[in-house]
Write an enzyme that holds these catalytic residues in place. Structure first.
Site, short mmCIF file in Angstrom:
data_model
loop_
_atom_site.label_atom_id
_atom_site.label_comp_id
_atom_site.label_asym_id
_atom_site.label_seq_id
_atom_site.Cartn_x
_atom_site.Cartn_y
_atom_site.Cartn_z
N ASP A 157 0.84 -1.20 0.00
CA ASP A 157 0.00 0.00 0.00
C ASP A 157 0.88 1.25 0.00
OD1 ASP A 157 -2.55 -1.60 0.63
OD2 ASP A 157 -1.22 -2.14 2.25
N HIS A 185 -4.55 -3.35 6.40
CA HIS A 185 -4.40 -3.61 4.96
C HIS A 185 -5.80 -3.99 4.44
CE1 HIS A 185 -2.97 -4.95 1.11
NE2 HIS A 185 -3.45 -6.15 1.32
#
Ligand SMILES: NC(=O)c1ccc[n+]([C@@H]2O[C@H](COP(=O)([O-])OP(=O)(O)OC[C@H]3O[C@@H](n4cnc5c(N)ncnc54)[C@H](O)[C@@H]3O)[C@@H](O)[C@H]2O)c1
Ligand SMILES: O=C(O)C[C@H](O)C(=O)O
Length: 329
Positions: A157, A185
């Site tokens: 990410d 996440h």
């Protein structure tokens, strides 16, 4: 001396992208010999053996041995680094927590194998989803592994956020630094650019100043990073693999070899209450690494917008934790 690196789920698509990166030195550097331990389940034994054959055929100079097994004890024995990819990926239309019931039980079972058979200072990176909660379950069922040794992957990410900024500003991705991924996440993660900068010929400039479009930064930028995993699944009909493997290498590389001076990265780590995030969660924070240890970057100013988003993703993690325990009951 060779470092023993375990990759679980090694016959899967991330595994297939990851093991050659490790064998080439992308994870531990060009001078560090490695021995790969690859684990998968019996139905994947044939494919796993095929990956082993290809590793031999590639004649990697740094690769000093390959263990390919469906026996979790053999796989975990003596490993210095464990990259936990084994599990089930989500399909289009699912949230990552939808694979919870299948995956957390794997992490409970593998926790004790790691605790009993891995090297005492083994560093663990959980990749399989829901990554933060799987890592938490692994930690809770392997109480003798120090909490600081158990982490989860949010570097993908982080790298996605760097990529979006570099595309928007048309600058080299390597010149963008210090974005932060806070939290889970999942689609509640908070990609934060309030402290991010770009190296320009006139020195380091804040990303906010260069982009000069708060509406984009507080809106589309955040949702693009949050939803990138789903966008890849829609496009490939399979979840991200090469970027996940590459980010897993970045995570371990920086943890073991250190972050460059003045640069931080995002890692899912056990919360000690920093930034008022409740202890007892594996939460993504900005960290620097030195001598094989990570530490949370302290003292960053958090505005009201960020606080709301950081709390929302912490709340989701607390809910996932209870859901995980109900799946294990
Ligand atoms: N954290 C992240 O950034 C990130 C990024 C991409 C994917 N993921 C997750 O990583 C996981 C793997 O993704 P993939 O695309 O490689 O999936 P995949 O289905 O291609 O491979 C998973 C492998 O795990 C194996 N496996 C299943 N149960 C196992 C067990 N008990 N022990 C060992 N191996 C086992 C399967 O046989 C398979 O070979 C998924 O959960 C996916 O959602 C996380
Ligand atoms: O989104 C997924 O399910 C896979 C992975 O977590 C990703 O972010 O690409």
């Amino acid at each position: 001396m060779a470092v023993r690196v375990l990759v679980t789920g090694a016959a899967g698509q991330i595994g297939y992208a990851l093991v050659p990166m490790i064998a080439r030195g992308a994870m531990l550097g060009p001078n560090q010999p490695v021995i790969l331990h690859m684990l998968d389940i019996p139905p994947a034994a044939g494919a796993l053996n095929g990956v082993k054959m290809e590793l031999i055929d590639a004649a990697f100079p740094l690769l000093k041995g390959v263990v390919a097994t469906t026996d979790v004890v053999e796989a975990c024995s003596g490993v210095n680094i464990a990259i936990m990819v084994g599990g089930f990926p989500r399909k289009e239309g699912m949230e990552r927590k939808d694979v919870m019931s299948k995956n957390v039980s794997i992490y409970k079972a593998q926790a004790s194998a790691l605790e009993q058979h891995a090297a005492p200072d083994c560093k663990v990176l959980v990749v399989a989803n829901p990554a933060n909660t799987n890592a938490l379950i692994l930690k809770e069922f392997a109480p003798s592994i120090p909490a600081k040794n158990i982490t989860c992957l949010t570097r993908l990410d982080h790298n996605r956020a760097l990529g979006q900024i570099s595309e928007r500003l048309n600058v080299q991705v390597s010149d963008v630094k210090n974005v932060i991924i806070w939290g889970n996440h999942s689609s509640t993660q908070y990609p934060d650019v309030n402290h991010a900068t770009v190296i320009t010929k006139d020195g380091e400039k804040p990303v906010r100043e260069l982009i000069a479009d708060d509406k984009w930064l507080n809106g589309e930028f955040i949702t693009t990073v949050q939803q990138r995993g789903a966008a890849i699944i829609k496009a490939r009909k399979l979840s991200s693999a090469l970027s996940a493997a590459s980010s897993a290498c970045d995570h371990i590389h920086d943890w073991v070899l250190g972050t460059p001076k003045g640069t931080w990265v995002s890692m899912g780590v056990y919360s000690d209450g920093a930034y008022d995030i409740q202890p007892g969660l594996i939460y993504s924070f900005p960290v620097t690494c030195e001598n094989g240890e990570w530490s949370i970057v302290q003292g960053l100013k958090i505005d009201e917008f960020s606080r709301g988003k950081m709390n929302a993703t912490a709340n989701e993690l607390a809910e996932e934790k209870s859901l995980a325990y109900s799946c294990l009951a």
